[in-house]
Design a protein around this motif. Structure first.
Motif, PDB file in Angstrom:
ATOM      1  N   ALA A 265      51.872  42.609  33.003  1.00 27.89           N
ATOM      2  CA  ALA A 265      51.444  43.341  34.195  1.00 27.89           C
ATOM      3  C   ALA A 265      50.068  43.950  33.999  1.00 27.89           C
ATOM      4  CB  ALA A 265      52.462  44.435  34.525  1.00 27.89           C
ATOM      5  N   GLN A 266      49.752  44.406  32.788  1.00 24.35           N
ATOM      6  CA  GLN A 266      48.421  44.953  32.544  1.00 24.35           C
ATOM      7  C   GLN A 266      47.352  43.865  32.634  1.00 24.35           C
ATOM      8  OE1 GLN A 266      47.185  46.055  28.629  1.00 24.35           O
ATOM      9  NE2 GLN A 266      46.119  47.887  29.325  1.00 24.35           N
ATOM     10  N   ALA A 267      47.665  42.675  32.130  1.00 25.65           N
ATOM     11  CA  ALA A 267      46.704  41.575  32.220  1.00 25.65           C
ATOM     12  C   ALA A 267      46.394  41.250  33.674  1.00 25.65           C
ATOM     13  CB  ALA A 267      47.262  40.352  31.500  1.00 25.65           C
ATOM     14  N   ALA A 268      47.417  41.196  34.521  1.00 27.02           N
ATOM     15  CA  ALA A 268      47.196  40.921  35.939  1.00 27.02           C
ATOM     16  C   ALA A 268      46.432  42.061  36.609  1.00 27.02           C
ATOM     17  CB  ALA A 268      48.535  40.695  36.640  1.00 27.02           C
ATOM     18  N   TYR A 269      46.759  43.300  36.247  1.00 31.62           N
ATOM     19  CA  TYR A 269      46.074  44.446  36.849  1.00 31.62           C
ATOM     20  C   TYR A 269      44.597  44.469  36.464  1.00 31.62           C
ATOM     21  CZ  TYR A 269      44.722  49.276  37.775  1.00 31.62           C
ATOM     22  OH  TYR A 269      44.062  50.391  38.209  1.00 31.62           O
ATOM     23  N   LEU A 270      44.281  44.209  35.186  1.00 30.36           N
ATOM     24  CA  LEU A 270      42.890  44.242  34.744  1.00 30.36           C
ATOM     25  C   LEU A 270      42.085  43.090  35.337  1.00 30.36           C
ATOM     26  CD1 LEU A 270      43.228  45.327  31.008  1.00 30.36           C
ATOM     27  CD2 LEU A 270      42.577  46.705  32.987  1.00 30.36           C
ATOM     28  N   ASP A 271      42.735  41.963  35.603  1.00 32.44           N
ATOM     29  CA  ASP A 271      42.046  40.873  36.302  1.00 32.44           C
ATOM     30  C   ASP A 271      41.654  41.303  37.712  1.00 32.44           C
ATOM     31  OD1 ASP A 271      42.175  39.193  34.149  1.00 32.44           O
ATOM     32  OD2 ASP A 271      43.995  38.162  34.808  1.00 32.44           O
ATOM     33  N   ARG A 272      42.575  41.956  38.408  1.00 36.78           N
ATOM     34  CA  ARG A 272      42.254  42.448  39.751  1.00 36.78           C
ATOM     35  C   ARG A 272      41.192  43.543  39.701  1.00 36.78           C
ATOM     36  NH1 ARG A 272      47.923  42.692  39.996  1.00 36.78           N
ATOM     37  NH2 ARG A 272      47.794  44.974  39.989  1.00 36.78           N
ATOM     38  N   LEU A 273      41.301  44.420  38.703  1.00 34.36           N
ATOM     39  CA  LEU A 273      40.328  45.504  38.590  1.00 34.36           C
ATOM     40  C   LEU A 273      38.935  44.966  38.254  1.00 34.36           C
ATOM     41  CD1 LEU A 273      39.846  48.538  38.607  1.00 34.36           C
ATOM     42  CD2 LEU A 273      40.481  48.600  36.187  1.00 34.36           C
ATOM     43  N   THR A 274      38.869  43.907  37.439  1.00 36.30           N
ATOM     44  CA  THR A 274      37.575  43.308  37.110  1.00 36.30           C
ATOM     45  C   THR A 274      36.896  42.762  38.364  1.00 36.30           C
ATOM     46  OG1 THR A 274      38.387  42.718  34.902  1.00 36.30           O
ATOM     47  CG2 THR A 274      36.435  41.564  35.700  1.00 36.30           C
ATOM     48  N   LYS A 275      37.641  42.041  39.185  1.00 33.36           N
ATOM     49  CA  LYS A 275      37.075  41.505  40.418  1.00 33.36           C
ATOM     50  C   LYS A 275      36.629  42.628  41.355  1.00 33.36           C
ATOM     51  CE  LYS A 275      39.924  37.312  40.256  1.00 33.36           C
ATOM     52  NZ  LYS A 275      40.988  36.533  40.936  1.00 33.36           N
ATOM     53  N   HIS A 276      37.442  43.672  41.420  1.00 35.22           N
ATOM     54  CA  HIS A 276      37.117  44.777  42.323  1.00 35.22           C
ATOM     55  C   HIS A 276      35.867  45.524  41.858  1.00 35.22           C
ATOM     56  CE1 HIS A 276      37.884  48.117  45.091  1.00 35.22           C
ATOM     57  NE2 HIS A 276      37.666  48.938  44.073  1.00 35.22           N
ATOM     58  N   VAL A 277      35.779  45.802  40.563  1.00 35.15           N
ATOM     59  CA  VAL A 277      34.647  46.578  40.038  1.00 35.15           C
ATOM     60  C   VAL A 277      33.361  45.758  40.098  1.00 35.15           C
ATOM     61  CG1 VAL A 277      33.711  47.685  37.974  1.00 35.15           C
ATOM     62  CG2 VAL A 277      36.093  48.051  38.609  1.00 35.15           C
ATOM     63  N   THR A 278      33.435  44.472  39.738  1.00 34.20           N
ATOM     64  CA  THR A 278      32.229  43.640  39.780  1.00 34.20           C
ATOM     65  C   THR A 278      31.747  43.415  41.215  1.00 34.20           C
ATOM     66  OG1 THR A 278      33.668  41.676  39.710  1.00 34.20           O
ATOM     67  CG2 THR A 278      32.728  42.446  37.626  1.00 34.20           C
ATOM     68  N   GLU A 279      32.662  43.456  42.156  1.00 32.90           N
ATOM     69  CA  GLU A 279      32.267  43.280  43.560  1.00 32.90           C
ATOM     70  C   GLU A 279      31.582  44.524  44.108  1.00 32.90           C
ATOM     71  OE1 GLU A 279      34.306  42.309  47.929  1.00 32.90           O
ATOM     72  OE2 GLU A 279      35.502  42.244  46.085  1.00 32.90           O
ATOM     73  N   HIS A 280      32.114  45.705  43.795  1.00 32.99           N
ATOM     74  CA  HIS A 280      31.569  46.948  44.339  1.00 32.99           C
ATOM     75  C   HIS A 280      30.645  47.679  43.362  1.00 32.99           C
ATOM     76  CE1 HIS A 280      35.264  46.243  46.733  1.00 32.99           C
ATOM     77  NE2 HIS A 280      34.567  46.761  47.726  1.00 32.99           N
ATOM     78  N   GLY A 281      30.688  47.305  42.078  1.00 42.19           N
ATOM     79  CA  GLY A 281      29.826  47.948  41.096  1.00 42.19           C
ATOM     80  C   GLY A 281      30.283  49.317  40.652  1.00 42.19           C
ATOM     81  N   LYS A 282      31.524  49.704  40.972  1.00 37.12           N
ATOM     82  CA  LYS A 282      32.028  51.023  40.583  1.00 37.12           C
ATOM     83  C   LYS A 282      33.546  51.054  40.767  1.00 37.12           C
ATOM     84  CE  LYS A 282      31.303  52.949  45.212  1.00 37.12           C
ATOM     85  NZ  LYS A 282      30.689  54.055  45.999  1.00 37.12           N
ATOM     86  N   THR A 283      34.170  52.087  40.188  1.00 32.26           N
ATOM     87  CA  THR A 283      35.596  52.337  40.402  1.00 32.26           C
ATOM     88  C   THR A 283      35.727  53.267  41.600  1.00 32.26           C
ATOM     89  OG1 THR A 283      35.436  54.117  38.770  1.00 32.26           O
ATOM     90  CG2 THR A 283      36.299  52.017  38.012  1.00 32.26           C
ATOM     91  N   ARG A 284      36.551  52.880  42.549  1.00 31.84           N
ATOM     92  CA  ARG A 284      36.605  53.598  43.821  1.00 31.84           C
ATOM     93  C   ARG A 284      37.773  54.572  43.911  1.00 31.84           C
ATOM     94  NH1 ARG A 284      35.893  49.332  48.605  1.00 31.84           N
ATOM     95  NH2 ARG A 284      35.510  51.276  49.723  1.00 31.84           N
ATOM     96  N   ARG A 285      38.880  54.270  43.214  1.00 30.50           N
ATOM     97  CA  ARG A 285      40.054  55.133  43.292  1.00 30.50           C
ATOM     98  C   ARG A 285      40.234  55.937  42.009  1.00 30.50           C
ATOM     99  NH1 ARG A 285      42.532  50.419  45.760  1.00 30.50           N
ATOM    100  NH2 ARG A 285      43.510  49.958  43.755  1.00 30.50           N
TER     101      ARG A 285
END
Length: 432
Positions: A265-285
């Protein structure tokens, strides 16, 4: 069952009062004698109980995270005492005691809601037998006995005979079909919840006795629900089915947004977080910043998925900060080492250029010279150059005659040609 009912009689009256209050609300919408009014009252009771248990659930999550931080120590104990299972268990228990963690903390929500379960069972059993319990008076008792959920009376059981079921105004086939479906759904939801926990949210690199217990419970609990479910009234089956569905949804949310380190579950979560952070350039939540902050704080103790996440940010010229934020940075100065530790910002050390054979030989020859000879070489060259540049009238009178000009065309001084140092005998004049 009378003994158990007497033990939980202090909570029977509050439970019956809550059911009656919900029944007033839903009875005004669907009718007081309908199965929807009584069924939704039980479902609402479950939701209310689970909301009250949220603090215990948070405590359970914290205890689970504390167990996860101990996994490196637990792994060391396993490797050290891999041939002595008894000593391994003793050291594990000692570690739990020193850190104040409890491997059975996941049972807290079940233990906390057990009084409500027995109180509800006693109330519904009283409805089935025609006894008034708590605030449920005779008129409410008759209304509850008339209520049917998909053709099955609220107080009917799978093991009831045809005479009792007909007295409640239903057929035996309807009761057994509805109760069987509920029992299967109840057992399946319990199995899926436990299996999801074991397959997706567990660090498989560390095997502990607690994991073996969880794996055993994954198969034991559904069987227990199926065995005891045939003796539960339909109202109790609605209660357990609702609480199992709630637990399954709650666990899916936790696994998706706050997974166990080192799990799938952590591997899947970090994959989603990588896409989200690289798209927006920051952590939003805030939850994202909490996860990133924990990963940065680990340093060398990061697991494979966390190192992959940090390296993916580095390739995109992003740097994870200690407070959980992500900022833009240069890939050369923010690159991470292979062990996952952040670089200090110093430039990369350049590899020395490959020397030619003549350069290596000259370097070896100069290294083989005596120290006083090597030191004399630059001084003599400097002296000869300075003397040749000065005019004759500026030479000091006390200059030593030993310092001679270097002969033109001779690339090396006498010290370099290997001649003996010190005062030399004058050469004899050549005969003409």
């Amino acid at each position: 069952m009378d003994t158990i009912a007497s033990l939980f009689s202090f909570i029977t009256t509050p439970v019956s009062w809550v059911i009656v209050q919900f029944h007033k609300v839903y009875g005004a919408i669907f009718g007081p004698d309908t199965g929807w009014a009584w069924g939704l009252s039980i479902v609402s009771l479950v939701i209310l109980i689970r909301i009250c248990l949220i603090p215990l659930f948070v405590k359970q999550i914290k205890s689970t995270r504390a167990m996860q931080t101990l996994q490196p120590e637990m792994k060391k104990i396993q490797e050290r005492y891999k041939n002595d299972k008894q000593r391994q268990s003793e050291e594990m228990m000692k570690l739990y005691k020193e850190t104040g963690t409890n491997p059975l903390s996941s049972c807290l929500p079940i233990l906390a809601q057990s009084p409500f379960f027995f109180a509800l069972y006693h109330v519904l059993n009283g409805i089935a037998t025609g006894d008034t319990i708590g605030v449920i008076n005779k008129s409410l008792l008759e209304s509850a006995q008339k209520a049917h959920i998909f053709g099955a009376p609220l107080a009917a059981k799978f093991t009831d005979g045809s005479a009792k079921v007909e007295a409640l105004g239903a057929s035996l086939t309807d009761v057994r079909v509805v109760t069987a479906i509920m029992i299967v759904l109840m057992s399946a939801s319990q199995f899926f919840t436990q299996r999801q926990l074991m397959t997706k949210n567990v660090d498989t690199t560390v095997k502990t006795p607690f994991m073996q217990q969880q794996k055993m419970l994954m198969y034991v609990f559904p069987v227990m629900f199926a065995v005891f479910g045939i003796n539960f009234p339909v109202g109790v089956l609605v209660y357990w089915l609702t609480t199992n569905v709630w637990t399954m949804g709650q666990q899916m949310y936790v696994i998706r947004n706050n997974p166990t380190p080192g799990s799938k579950a952590q591997a899947a979560y970090l994959d989603r977080l990588t896409k989200h952070v690289t798209e927006h350039g920051k952590t939003r939540r805030r939850s994202e910043r909490t996860i990133v902050k924990a990963i940065v704080a680990k340093g060398r103790d990061r697991n494979e998925f966390e190192r992959k996440f940090i390296n993916a940010l580095t390739k995109e010229s992003l740097v994870a900060q200690a407070d959980g934020t992500v900022v833009k940075g240069e890939a050369q100065t923010t690159a991470l080492a292979e062990d996952g530790t952040p670089a200090t910002g110093a430039p990369k050390r350049q590899q020395p250029k490959r020397q030619s054979k003549s350069q290596r030989q000259s370097g070896a020859a100069s290294a083989a010279k005596p120290a006083d000879e090597v030191e004399a070489e630059p001084s003599s060259a400097t002296t000869s150059l300075s003397k040749s540049a000065e005019p004759e009238d500026t030479k000091p009178e006390d200059a030593k005659p030993a310092a001679k000009k270097q002969q033109p065309g001779n690339g090396r001084s006498r010290a370099q040609s290997g001649q003996r140092k010190g005062q030399q005998r004058p050469k004899s004049p050549s005969k003409k």
